[in-house]
Scaffold this active site. Sequence first.
Site, mmCIF file in Angstrom:
data_model
loop_
_atom_site.group_PDB
_atom_site.id
_atom_site.type_symbol
_atom_site.label_atom_id
_atom_site.label_comp_id
_atom_site.label_asym_id
_atom_site.label_seq_id
_atom_site.Cartn_x
_atom_site.Cartn_y
_atom_site.Cartn_z
ATOM 1 N N THR A 60 0.869 -1.186 0.000
ATOM 2 C CA THR A 60 0.000 0.000 0.000
ATOM 3 C C THR A 60 0.905 1.235 0.000
ATOM 4 O O THR A 60 1.308 1.703 -1.049
ATOM 5 C CB THR A 60 -0.968 -0.002 1.196
ATOM 6 O OG1 THR A 60 -0.224 -0.222 2.408
ATOM 7 C CG2 THR A 60 -2.014 -1.099 1.057
ATOM 8 N N LYS A 83 3.675 -6.871 4.164
ATOM 9 C CA LYS A 83 3.461 -5.474 3.803
ATOM 10 C C LYS A 83 3.251 -4.679 5.075
ATOM 11 O O LYS A 83 2.744 -5.190 6.085
ATOM 12 C CB LYS A 83 2.283 -5.294 2.853
ATOM 13 C CG LYS A 83 0.896 -5.624 3.394
ATOM 14 C CD LYS A 83 0.233 -4.592 4.291
ATOM 15 C CE LYS A 83 0.174 -3.227 3.656
ATOM 16 N NZ LYS A 83 -0.521 -2.247 4.613
ATOM 17 N N THR A 129 -1.208 -2.214 10.901
ATOM 18 C CA THR A 129 -1.588 -2.306 9.498
ATOM 19 C C THR A 129 -0.531 -3.091 8.743
ATOM 20 O O THR A 129 0.311 -2.529 8.054
ATOM 21 C CB THR A 129 -1.775 -0.913 8.878
ATOM 22 O OG1 THR A 129 -2.723 -0.204 9.664
ATOM 23 C CG2 THR A 129 -2.317 -1.016 7.472
ATOM 24 N N GLU A 162 6.789 5.007 7.303
ATOM 25 C CA GLU A 162 6.458 6.269 6.629
ATOM 26 C C GLU A 162 7.227 7.433 7.258
ATOM 27 O O GLU A 162 7.033 7.753 8.425
ATOM 28 C CB GLU A 162 4.953 6.515 6.694
ATOM 29 C CG GLU A 162 4.153 5.491 5.893
ATOM 30 C CD GLU A 162 2.653 5.663 6.060
ATOM 31 O OE1 GLU A 162 2.243 6.583 6.793
ATOM 32 O OE2 GLU A 162 1.906 4.882 5.471
#
Length: 321
Positions: free
Chosen positions: A154, A181, A192, A279
């Site tokens: 993603t 992932k 997540t 991130e």
Amino acid sequence: MSVTAAQGFRAAGVRAGLKASGKPDLALVVNDGPLDTAAGVFTTNRVVAAPVVWSRRLLAGPEGGQAGHARAVVLNSGSANACTGAQGMHDTEATAVRAAGLLGTEPDQVLVCSTGVIGERIDMPVLLEGVDVAALALADTPQAGTDAATAIMTTDTVPKSASREGSVGEKHTVRATGIAKGSGMIHPNMATMLSFIATDAKVSQPILQLMTQEIADETFNTITVDGDTSTNDSFVIIATGKNSQSEIDNIADPRYKQLKDLLCSLALELAQAVVRDGEGATKFITVRVENAKTRDEARQVAYAVAHSPLVKTAFFASDPN
């Protein structure tokens, strides 16, 4: 190395059209056996996506029946199928039914994992057509495994896959390969993230379930990026028994530790890859706690450090002040 390095597996990753970007978004991994032993650990969040409900129920098994069997896993990105109510469950079941029909198995032998946007219904005609395409593309090549790892990304910037090979017992070599992932909303107790590990070891389901939980606790449940949890976290291990060794069916068997160490090493590499791809992350930090009285005490200390905004900003700026 690809997910197909372990004997008895085929994989595919395709562009179904769930992502507006047109990037790969659907993976299919198939266990050709001879065994179909499976185990899983899922999110501890109180809000749970339909695919987690489905897969957790399948691995638990029917009341009085056998638990932990799977011939295939369908993994999609682009839509989490979370907070979608009863329709979300219907869509998850329809995904399993479609895959089962193509593969010649039963829907309760197909696990489903999803990741992506929360709160929107999945585009089912697109997803089901993608399952058709993936079934035709199944292969046991390294590229097929790489394609599967790419299709579940993603916000990840790179696909995450790894393989291991080692001796389990005196005369048998076991192979294991995994994909994962995750890069944001990462917190202890997973978050997540999706991860799938394939191994050609022969191990009983109760022992594999225990091993899977222990591996999760030592790897994916010890990482954190931003302290958030989510709805779709899934960590699944499937074993084919393809390497023809005798079954590992108790923890006293010396091979239990050998296999667990092999799979744990693989899972740790994948878990660390998730953190490294966090991130906005510029540093990879390991917190070591020594002389704690218990594992829980060590975790409490480690997370107090790892979750501290002051510690994070100091490391980000490379300035202890």
